[in-house]
Write a protein that holds these residues in place. Sequence first.
Motif, mmCIF file in Angstrom:
data_model
loop_
_atom_site.group_PDB
_atom_site.id
_atom_site.type_symbol
_atom_site.label_atom_id
_atom_site.label_comp_id
_atom_site.label_asym_id
_atom_site.label_seq_id
_atom_site.Cartn_x
_atom_site.Cartn_y
_atom_site.Cartn_z
ATOM 1 N N ILE A 196 0.828 -1.205 0.000
ATOM 2 C CA ILE A 196 0.000 0.000 0.000
ATOM 3 C C ILE A 196 0.864 1.257 0.000
ATOM 4 N N THR A 197 1.938 1.253 0.787
ATOM 5 C CA THR A 197 2.838 2.411 0.816
ATOM 6 C C THR A 197 3.513 2.616 -0.535
ATOM 7 N N LEU A 198 3.976 1.534 -1.147
ATOM 8 C CA LEU A 198 4.666 1.635 -2.440
ATOM 9 C C LEU A 198 3.735 2.145 -3.535
ATOM 10 N N GLU B 240 1.352 -2.342 -15.062
ATOM 11 C CA GLU B 240 1.675 -3.727 -15.389
ATOM 12 C C GLU B 240 2.026 -4.518 -14.133
ATOM 13 N N ALA B 241 2.760 -3.883 -13.217
ATOM 14 C CA ALA B 241 3.116 -4.556 -11.959
ATOM 15 C C ALA B 241 1.874 -4.841 -11.132
ATOM 16 N N GLU B 242 0.934 -3.910 -11.115
ATOM 17 C CA GLU B 242 -0.314 -4.133 -10.367
ATOM 18 C C GLU B 242 -1.118 -5.270 -10.991
ATOM 19 N N GLU B 243 -1.236 -5.256 -12.319
ATOM 20 C CA GLU B 243 -2.051 -6.278 -12.981
ATOM 21 C C GLU B 243 -1.421 -7.663 -12.868
ATOM 22 N N ASP B 244 -0.109 -7.709 -12.849
ATOM 23 C CA ASP B 244 0.596 -8.991 -12.800
ATOM 24 C C ASP B 244 0.674 -9.546 -11.382
ATOM 25 N N LEU C 274 3.709 -8.869 -1.165
ATOM 26 C CA LEU C 274 3.143 -8.284 -2.391
ATOM 27 C C LEU C 274 3.891 -7.017 -2.790
ATOM 28 N N GLY C 275 4.324 -6.249 -1.781
ATOM 29 C CA GLY C 275 5.088 -5.035 -2.056
ATOM 30 C C GLY C 275 6.394 -5.343 -2.760
ATOM 31 N N MET C 276 7.070 -6.399 -2.311
ATOM 32 C CA MET C 276 8.334 -6.788 -2.946
ATOM 33 C C MET C 276 8.087 -7.259 -4.380
ATOM 34 N N ARG D 222 8.669 -6.226 -10.134
ATOM 35 C CA ARG D 222 8.059 -6.227 -11.473
ATOM 36 C C ARG D 222 8.121 -4.832 -12.088
ATOM 37 N N ARG D 223 7.825 -3.828 -11.288
ATOM 38 C CA ARG D 223 7.844 -2.433 -11.741
ATOM 39 C C ARG D 223 9.250 -2.024 -12.171
#
Length: 205
Positions: free
Chosen positions: A6-8, A46-50, A131-133, A138-139
């Motif tokens: 959430i922070t990222l 893309e990172a969120e969707e993946d 999930l943040g990592m 990915r990003r």
Amino acid sequence: MADDLITLVTTDHRELQRLFDMMKTDRSSRPLALPLAVAMLEAHSEAEEDRVYPAVAREAGEKDEAEHAAEEHHQAESLGKHLLEMDWESEEFDRALEEWVGAVVHHIEEEENEILPALGEAVGPERLRELGMQFATRRSRKLAGHPLKAAGGGGDTGQAEQTEGGGTRAELYEKARELDVEGRSSMNKEELAQEVNKAQDRGNG
């Protein structure tokens, strides 16, 4: 904590909004700020969707919201890429910029007010860090392979990173949407490629 999802994600949102404000108030910033914002949004999306939206669909039970958010990503990416081909000093650009910023800000508000809180309630701090990592990795990979060129009709900064499996995740998602593949919002790139291939085989059979 600084490394949780959430922070990222919200940090990215604030940076995008800073670039938007810069382009609105200082036209001379546009040739550099626009490609940066477009590349950043594409990598973020893309990172969120993946990595993120599959968790939102499966673990938070927010499948429809994940689907809707992915559709908004694709709309915003299309608007951003169109801006790259325009004269950044024109009134037409000003109008298109307003439309793009409005679409992205609307998406940011929905994500921060609905999607991220739902995920935060559904999973614990350890899962949010995991999930943040995944999101950050990915990003970063996407941004590392993204050439930045000045805006104003030069080059295609929207050229997507090609990956194994028939394209980027966004491209595979679009194919899955066209083929009406169920559950596409909760799939990663490899799963999308597999289901797209199956659907195409059925269509050819």
